[in-house]
Design an enzyme around this catalytic site. Structure first.
Site, PDB file in Angstrom:
ATOM      1  N   GLU A  15       2.242  -2.277  -5.417  1.00 33.27           N
ATOM      2  CA  GLU A  15       2.396  -0.928  -5.980  1.00 33.27           C
ATOM      3  C   GLU A  15       3.645  -0.843  -6.841  1.00 33.27           C
ATOM      4  OE1 GLU A  15       1.659   2.031  -6.605  1.00 33.27           O
ATOM      5  OE2 GLU A  15      -0.006   2.726  -5.368  1.00 33.27           O
ATOM      6  N   ARG A  95       4.154   8.174   6.170  1.00 36.38           N
ATOM      7  CA  ARG A  95       4.927   7.154   5.477  1.00 36.38           C
ATOM      8  C   ARG A  95       5.191   7.562   4.046  1.00 36.38           C
ATOM      9  NH1 ARG A  95       2.140   4.323   1.619  1.00 36.38           N
ATOM     10  NH2 ARG A  95      -0.084   3.852   1.878  1.00 36.38           N
ATOM     11  N   ASN A  97       5.123   7.057  -0.056  1.00 40.00           N
ATOM     12  CA  ASN A  97       4.215   6.519  -1.053  1.00 40.00           C
ATOM     13  C   ASN A  97       4.919   6.531  -2.412  1.00 40.00           C
ATOM     14  OD1 ASN A  97       1.605   5.273  -1.065  1.00 40.00           O
ATOM     15  ND2 ASN A  97       0.859   6.935  -2.354  1.00 40.00           N
ATOM     16  N   GLU A 116      -4.366   9.366   6.101  1.00 40.79           N
ATOM     17  CA  GLU A 116      -4.711  10.051   4.857  1.00 40.79           C
ATOM     18  C   GLU A 116      -5.275  11.446   5.094  1.00 40.79           C
ATOM     19  OE1 GLU A 116      -6.992   7.609   2.197  1.00 40.79           O
ATOM     20  OE2 GLU A 116      -5.777   5.827   2.596  1.00 40.79           O
ATOM     21  N   ASN A 143       0.626  10.510  -5.165  1.00 41.15           N
ATOM     22  CA  ASN A 143       0.613   9.288  -5.957  1.00 41.15           C
ATOM     23  C   ASN A 143       1.288   9.479  -7.307  1.00 41.15           C
ATOM     24  OD1 ASN A 143      -0.189   6.604  -5.248  1.00 41.15           O
ATOM     25  ND2 ASN A 143      -2.134   7.427  -4.525  1.00 41.15           N
ATOM     26  N   ASP A 191      -4.755   6.616  -9.030  1.00 42.11           N
ATOM     27  CA  ASP A 191      -3.653   6.161  -8.184  1.00 42.11           C
ATOM     28  C   ASP A 191      -2.346   6.332  -8.950  1.00 42.11           C
ATOM     29  OD1 ASP A 191      -1.978   4.778  -6.389  1.00 42.11           O
ATOM     30  OD2 ASP A 191      -3.573   3.442  -5.777  1.00 42.11           O
TER      31      ASP A 191
END
Length: 280
Positions: A15, A95, A97, A116, A143, A191
């Site tokens: 990522e 968490r 992102n 999620e 995101n 994303d």
């Protein structure tokens, strides 16, 4: 457009590619592998830093070092490699992102639940002194975030909605949220994103094997097809900001493609914008 493999790797959840202009290198991460990678395309030099927690993003800081969006909050890596917390706020089952640095040097950090769940994630703005402003508290998978060339618009993705939204942006605040574009069912989920010098928005498609380019009017203008289904994020890099770097993942794949989890690059894809460093 054709891709090349910049760094062959087997990242579980690659990522967050980010061009660090001061150091002449690309920063990218493996969220679930708890690793921060750097890559110098001029020399091929690479480094890996293992973090004690899952890491959602890593961005350069003014004066050197990194700011990390971690499971339990935001931390700083000093130029000498020492780590310290800037803001710690652990929430069970949640968490970090994606994250992005705004034109004013503040860090916009996203979170999500491991399961999620709807409304389990957040988007916050954190400044260099550790002050935190909660902006959104009802997202599922926070995101891609990015700004228009003139800094007056902020683009944002909450992946399960399939939408790329846009806000008016001024003085560190957002307003007038509206739909910019939407990814149709069957084409994957939006994303990570980046904005180029023409104001076009490039969006990585999780489950879609592609990166899309949308015009400033929200029209789909280009599709860059890739051989891996889990395409996670993209950013322009290189000395002239014309190469599009793309991160990928292999988590959950039964028979992953040989380059799944690698850092890919599409040379000469366009012209990117210089990204600010975190002012902290």
């Amino acid at each position: 457009m054709t891709y090349e493999v910049a760094v062959r790797a087997e990242a579980t959840l690659g990522e967050g590619p980010t061009w660090d202009a001061a150091a002449g290198r690309l920063i990218w991460i493996d969220i679930l592998g708890s690793r921060v990678h750097t890559y110098d395309p001029a020399t091929g030099a690479r480094t890996v830093r293992v973090t004690e927690q899952h890491v959602g993003a890593a961005k350069p800081r003014v004066g050197g070092g990194l700011v990390l969006n971690l499971r339990d909050g935001v931390g700083l890596v000093d130029p000498d490699g020492e780590f310290r917390w800037l803001h710690r706020e652990p929430v069970p089952g949640r968490r970090a992102n994606d994250a992005a640095v705004a034109p004013d040097g503040a860090l916009w950090v996203g979170t999500m639940r491991y399961d999620e769940a709807a409304c389990g994630g957040t988007l916050s703005r954190i400044t260099g002194d550790g002050s935190v402003q909660l902006v959104l508290d009802d997202v599922a998978v926070s995101n891609g975030t990015g700004w228009s060339p003139d800094g007056r618009l902020m683009y944002y993705i909450d992946s399960p909605t399939r939408r790329i939204d846009v806000f008016e942006y001024a003085d560190g605040r957002v307003s007038k949220r509206r739909r910019f574009a939407e990814v149709e069912a069957g084409a994957g989920f939006p994303d990570g994103l980046t904005v180029d010098a023409d104001g076009c928005v490039w969006v990585a498609l999780w489950g879609g094997s592609a990166v899309r380019r949308y015009t400033p009017d929200g029209e789909l203008e280009r599709v860059v097809s890739l051989p891996v289904p889990l395409v996670t994020a993209c950013a322009f890099g290189g000395a002239d900001l014309t190469d599009l770097y793309v991160t990928t993942a292999r988590v959950g794949l039964n028979s992953p493609h040989p380059v799944a989890g690698s850092l890919l690059v599409v040379p000469g894809a366009g012209k990117g914008l210089a990204q600010p460093a975190f002012d902290g």
